[in-house]
Design a protein around this motif. Structure first.
Motif, PDB file in Angstrom:
ATOM      1  N   PRO A 178      84.032  21.096  25.803  1.00  0.00           N
ATOM      2  CA  PRO A 178      84.013  22.129  24.539  1.00  0.00           C
ATOM      3  C   PRO A 178      84.214  21.278  23.260  1.00  0.00           C
ATOM      4  CG  PRO A 178      86.010  22.614  25.432  1.00  0.00           C
ATOM      5  CD  PRO A 178      85.386  21.495  26.387  1.00  0.00           C
ATOM      6  N   VAL A 179      83.217  20.228  22.854  1.00  0.00           N
ATOM      7  CA  VAL A 179      83.414  19.495  21.474  1.00  0.00           C
ATOM      8  C   VAL A 179      83.177  20.298  20.421  1.00  0.00           C
ATOM      9  CG1 VAL A 179      82.909  17.189  22.763  1.00  0.00           C
ATOM     10  CG2 VAL A 179      81.077  18.493  21.442  1.00  0.00           C
ATOM     11  N   PHE A 180      82.687  21.389  20.501  1.00  0.00           N
ATOM     12  CA  PHE A 180      82.215  22.317  19.607  1.00  0.00           C
ATOM     13  C   PHE A 180      83.804  22.748  18.890  1.00  0.00           C
ATOM     14  CE2 PHE A 180      82.227  24.992  23.406  1.00  0.00           C
ATOM     15  CZ  PHE A 180      82.905  25.922  23.006  1.00  0.00           C
ATOM     16  N   LEU A 181      84.601  23.013  19.498  1.00  0.00           N
ATOM     17  CA  LEU A 181      86.000  23.304  18.924  1.00  0.00           C
ATOM     18  C   LEU A 181      86.505  22.675  17.723  1.00  0.00           C
ATOM     19  CD1 LEU A 181      87.509  24.584  22.152  1.00  0.00           C
ATOM     20  CD2 LEU A 181      86.614  26.050  20.478  1.00  0.00           C
ATOM     21  N   TRP A 182      86.113  21.193  17.797  1.00  0.00           N
ATOM     22  CA  TRP A 182      86.809  20.450  16.772  1.00  0.00           C
ATOM     23  C   TRP A 182      85.593  19.528  15.981  1.00  0.00           C
ATOM     24  CZ3 TRP A 182      87.908  19.745  22.283  1.00  0.00           C
ATOM     25  CH2 TRP A 182      87.286  18.657  22.904  1.00  0.00           C
ATOM     26  N   ASN A 183      84.512  19.590  16.501  1.00  0.00           N
ATOM     27  CA  ASN A 183      83.535  19.143  15.560  1.00  0.00           C
ATOM     28  C   ASN A 183      82.750  19.539  14.536  1.00  0.00           C
ATOM     29  OD1 ASN A 183      81.609  20.783  16.677  1.00  0.00           O
ATOM     30  ND2 ASN A 183      80.354  19.507  17.669  1.00  0.00           N
ATOM     31  N   GLY A 184      83.394  20.819  13.891  1.00  0.00           N
ATOM     32  CA  GLY A 184      82.736  21.483  13.049  1.00  0.00           C
ATOM     33  C   GLY A 184      81.755  22.248  13.014  1.00  0.00           C
ATOM     34  N   ALA A 185      81.362  22.593  14.349  1.00  0.00           N
ATOM     35  CA  ALA A 185      80.077  23.487  14.410  1.00  0.00           C
ATOM     36  C   ALA A 185      80.609  24.953  14.145  1.00  0.00           C
ATOM     37  CB  ALA A 185      79.562  23.352  15.861  1.00  0.00           C
ATOM     38  N   MET A 186      81.584  25.306  14.553  1.00  0.00           N
ATOM     39  CA  MET A 186      82.182  26.909  14.474  1.00  0.00           C
ATOM     40  C   MET A 186      82.054  27.125  12.953  1.00  0.00           C
ATOM     41  SD  MET A 186      82.569  27.611  17.634  1.00  0.00           S
ATOM     42  CE  MET A 186      83.432  29.226  17.201  1.00  0.00           C
ATOM     43  N   ALA A 187      82.669  26.312  11.984  1.00  0.00           N
ATOM     44  CA  ALA A 187      82.466  26.604  10.687  1.00  0.00           C
ATOM     45  C   ALA A 187      81.144  26.645  10.169  1.00  0.00           C
ATOM     46  CB  ALA A 187      83.408  25.529   9.853  1.00  0.00           C
TER      47      ALA A 187
END
Length: 300
Positions: free
Chosen positions: A203-212
């Motif tokens: 789950p790299v999306f948790l820290w790569n900025g994708a959520m924002a």
């Protein structure tokens, strides 16, 4: 019993339709710049978290669950996640029309699995329904209007693995821990799906900025139609009908995919595909027809 059977049929149809809507939302998510790993991972993670939050309001339903039940549900749920995982990999090396066609082999796989597991041979109507669904799937997939250039052994194996996983998911939905509440069952199954997918796609999306950047919106939308509604509806409806019938009913997913793609994505749809949709729906209707000797069993 007849009323419960029809209710179960509608629940399975709604669950399959939810999967059909899902693919259109996935494509829209890709158009917004998100990767398959981000879409898939956030979908299963949000689905699991949401179901656990909902389960907090029904903690009493967790009473009576054993470690054996939990393990079976986690393993069963893993097949849901693996279906999407293998299907995505097949799309990397196959045309979408061919990948869909391979995925929909679950229709005959489910009938044969139900035959082997339940020791009950399919009726003539079910064989006819299976033939109609497969014929309609070939037409609706658009494969006859496309090319066969992007066909590889690897892609075919991956597509068939996706079909096998989906068949297994339908089968276990009607058999594993059916004494538990549907919400409890689906919560643990989706947890298993999340564990399987996130172990393969960290789950790299948790820290790569994708959520924002807006991934949270697609994660919520996809988790509802991909991880919350379908497992719950299958868990509630599948125990009341045969595996073969559930598999045939699940084929309604393809017509929903095509209709949503035409309406929301403006993808071209030919007359042959609409004919295929009609044939699939006819097969779904035929699958519920019963010989007189068996029909009488459900009239009391």
């Amino acid at each position: 019993m007849k009323t419960n059977r029809w209710k179960a049929i509608w629940l399975i149809l709604l669950g399959a339709a939810s999967y059909g809507v899902l693919s259109t939302f996935v494509k829209l998510g890709y158009r917004n710049g998100f990767t398959p790993a981000e879409i898939t991972g956030s979908q299963v993670l949000f689905g699991a978290v949401t179901l656990w939050l909902l389960s907090l309001f029904q903690l009493r339903s967790m009473k009576g669950i054993t470690w054996s039940d939990i393990i079976k549900l986690l393993v069963s749920g893993a097949f849901t996640g693996l279906t999407g995982y293998f299907y995505y990999l097949s799309l990397q090396v196959l045309d979408a029309s061919i990948a869909v066609l391979l995925l929909f082999q679950f229709t005959w796989m489910g009938v044969l699995l139900g035959w082997a597991a339940d020791r009950r041979a399919p009726t003539g109507y079910q064989w006819g329904a299976m033939a109609l669904v497969m014929a309609g799937t070939v037409l609706a997939s658009g494969i006859l209007a496309g090319s066969m250039e992007r066909v590889s052994v690897q892609g075919v194996v991956l597509g068939l693995l996706a079909a096998c996983c989906y068949t297994t998911f339908i089968w276990v939905s009607g058999r594993v821990a059916i004494h538990l509440q549907p919400l409890t069952r689906s919560t643990w199954m989706v947890t298993g799906a999340a564990a399987a997918v996130l172990s393969l796609m960290p789950p790299v999306f948790l820290w790569n900025g994708a959520m924002a950047e807006g991934l949270w919106f697609w994660a919520i939308l996809l988790s509802v139609f991909g991880m919350i509604l379908p497992p719950y509806l299958y868990a509630k409806g599948a125990p009341s009908i045969e595996t073969g019938l559930a598999s045939v009913l699940g084929s309604v997913e393809l017509p929903v995919v095509i209709v949503c793609s035409a309406l929301l994505l403006q993808e071209p749809t030919g007359a042959m595909q609409w004919v295929g949709i009609i044939i699939i729906l006819a097969g779904v209707g035929m699958s519920e027809r019963r010989p007189a000797s068996r029909a009488s069993e459900y009239s009391v």
